[in-house]
Design a protein around this motif. Sequence first.
Motif, mmCIF file in Angstrom:
data_model
loop_
_atom_site.group_PDB
_atom_site.id
_atom_site.type_symbol
_atom_site.label_atom_id
_atom_site.label_comp_id
_atom_site.label_asym_id
_atom_site.label_seq_id
_atom_site.Cartn_x
_atom_site.Cartn_y
_atom_site.Cartn_z
ATOM 1 N N ILE A 176 -55.655 -53.419 32.743
ATOM 2 C CA ILE A 176 -56.051 -52.808 31.780
ATOM 3 C C ILE A 176 -56.089 -52.874 30.652
ATOM 4 O O ILE A 176 -54.867 -52.696 29.769
ATOM 5 C CB ILE A 176 -55.855 -51.551 31.988
ATOM 6 N N LYS A 177 -57.103 -53.332 29.577
ATOM 7 C CA LYS A 177 -56.737 -52.567 27.856
ATOM 8 C C LYS A 177 -56.671 -50.712 27.736
ATOM 9 O O LYS A 177 -57.484 -50.555 27.899
ATOM 10 C CB LYS A 177 -57.832 -52.906 27.735
ATOM 11 N N LEU A 178 -55.385 -50.776 26.989
ATOM 12 C CA LEU A 178 -54.639 -50.529 26.610
ATOM 13 C C LEU A 178 -53.647 -48.914 25.923
ATOM 14 O O LEU A 178 -53.329 -50.858 25.529
ATOM 15 C CB LEU A 178 -54.050 -49.341 28.330
ATOM 16 N N CYS A 179 -53.847 -48.666 24.910
ATOM 17 C CA CYS A 179 -53.237 -47.877 24.131
ATOM 18 C C CYS A 179 -51.942 -46.842 24.761
ATOM 19 O O CYS A 179 -52.768 -46.140 25.462
ATOM 20 C CB CYS A 179 -53.129 -47.935 23.017
ATOM 21 N N VAL A 180 -50.562 -46.994 24.205
ATOM 22 C CA VAL A 180 -50.298 -45.365 24.159
ATOM 23 C C VAL A 180 -50.050 -45.347 22.665
ATOM 24 O O VAL A 180 -50.486 -45.517 21.642
ATOM 25 C CB VAL A 180 -49.115 -45.932 24.291
ATOM 26 N N VAL A 181 -50.478 -43.917 22.878
ATOM 27 C CA VAL A 181 -50.608 -42.724 21.751
ATOM 28 C C VAL A 181 -49.162 -42.469 21.673
ATOM 29 O O VAL A 181 -48.899 -41.088 22.282
ATOM 30 C CB VAL A 181 -51.389 -42.326 21.265
ATOM 31 N N ASP A 182 -48.171 -41.804 20.499
ATOM 32 C CA ASP A 182 -46.698 -40.906 20.882
ATOM 33 C C ASP A 182 -47.187 -40.384 20.296
ATOM 34 O O ASP A 182 -46.919 -40.562 19.134
ATOM 35 C CB ASP A 182 -45.335 -42.112 20.940
ATOM 36 N N CYS A 183 -47.358 -39.086 20.867
ATOM 37 C CA CYS A 183 -47.659 -37.990 19.418
ATOM 38 C C CYS A 183 -46.669 -36.554 19.893
ATOM 39 O O CYS A 183 -46.135 -35.528 18.923
ATOM 40 C CB CYS A 183 -48.676 -37.061 19.800
ATOM 41 N N ASP A 184 -45.194 -36.832 20.486
ATOM 42 C CA ASP A 184 -44.294 -35.927 20.930
ATOM 43 C C ASP A 184 -43.093 -36.664 19.213
ATOM 44 O O ASP A 184 -43.357 -37.458 18.892
ATOM 45 C CB ASP A 184 -43.005 -37.097 22.052
ATOM 46 N N LEU A 235 -41.348 -43.062 22.586
ATOM 47 C CA LEU A 235 -41.879 -44.377 22.866
ATOM 48 C C LEU A 235 -41.925 -45.073 21.520
ATOM 49 O O LEU A 235 -42.216 -46.773 22.038
ATOM 50 C CB LEU A 235 -43.248 -44.372 23.521
ATOM 51 N N VAL A 236 -41.893 -45.113 20.581
ATOM 52 C CA VAL A 236 -42.273 -45.939 19.309
ATOM 53 C C VAL A 236 -41.109 -46.800 19.626
ATOM 54 O O VAL A 236 -40.336 -47.333 18.726
ATOM 55 C CB VAL A 236 -42.895 -44.724 18.596
ATOM 56 N N GLU A 237 -39.693 -45.791 19.374
ATOM 57 C CA GLU A 237 -38.215 -46.431 19.301
ATOM 58 C C GLU A 237 -38.462 -47.429 19.977
ATOM 59 O O GLU A 237 -37.698 -48.175 19.488
ATOM 60 C CB GLU A 237 -37.163 -44.959 18.622
ATOM 61 N N ALA A 238 -38.520 -47.362 21.025
ATOM 62 C CA ALA A 238 -37.802 -48.309 22.813
ATOM 63 C C ALA A 238 -38.765 -49.111 22.111
ATOM 64 O O ALA A 238 -37.808 -50.298 21.859
ATOM 65 C CB ALA A 238 -38.120 -47.174 24.028
ATOM 66 N N ARG A 239 -40.064 -49.502 21.508
ATOM 67 C CA ARG A 239 -40.872 -50.293 21.938
ATOM 68 C C ARG A 239 -40.404 -51.408 20.279
ATOM 69 O O ARG A 239 -40.450 -52.441 20.284
ATOM 70 C CB ARG A 239 -42.656 -50.516 21.348
ATOM 71 N N SER A 240 -40.135 -50.708 19.422
ATOM 72 C CA SER A 240 -39.551 -50.947 18.172
ATOM 73 C C SER A 240 -38.277 -52.161 18.711
ATOM 74 O O SER A 240 -38.835 -53.778 17.564
ATOM 75 C CB SER A 240 -39.103 -50.007 16.588
ATOM 76 N N PHE A 241 -37.385 -51.929 19.287
ATOM 77 C CA PHE A 241 -36.370 -52.539 19.684
ATOM 78 C C PHE A 241 -37.074 -53.541 20.760
ATOM 79 O O PHE A 241 -36.471 -55.177 20.279
ATOM 80 C CB PHE A 241 -35.115 -52.124 20.398
#
Length: 231
Positions: free
Chosen positions: A34-42, A47-53
Amino acid sequence: MGKIVAFGNQKGGVGKSTVIAMAANALSQAPFNIKLCVVDCDRQQSLVEARSFEEEDMEKVPYPILGMSVEELQDKIYDLDKEYDLILIDTAGRLDHTVAVENQEITKALMYADYLFIPFRAGSFNLEASIEYLKVANKLKELRADSARPLTYFGFVNMYKDRSKTNAFLISEIEHLRSQGIPFMLCRLRNYTLFEEIDTVSSYYDVNANNKAKLNFTVWLNEFVKILKNG
């Protein structure tokens, strides 16, 4: 137009971001693709931090994770809805009991969501906070009943442990909520170490899994997908 799915709870530590990562990892890859994205509003932006690594070590990732404020989400949601088939939102969950539902921060975050999934974890403080969040979600559902995109919500049990008094109490409370017409997923996500080790790339979905954790998640995700398809 895709489907917009939010995960929310005002209590930290209920595994909201972990479940989003597991779902996004699996749904973005085979057999779903599925073509998806995650939006991290927390506010924690975990999630943003985990992805950056992970981006430091990978040339290509299976889906984007976008860190946004609620205001930025409101500005960009229409464009994202056109671009992606599925948008998963990690919402900020703080409730202000002095503010009407219409003006709550979560109301702004959930204004465009088609679905809201609320994780319930055992523990008196967790349960109380989750039920308060559920009450607001129910009022929001009523407010959007006549809109072009009404809100549907489901609770689900997360980090479940067998032979636990607090988990037994949680299940009895959920059965009571079910009897009042509150929808809950049937499958319970259990408290496996593998889930705590999730990144934002690896898929745990495996219909032939011998691993109990992967099998548990696979059953849960199949139910999750069925809910979205039938909605």
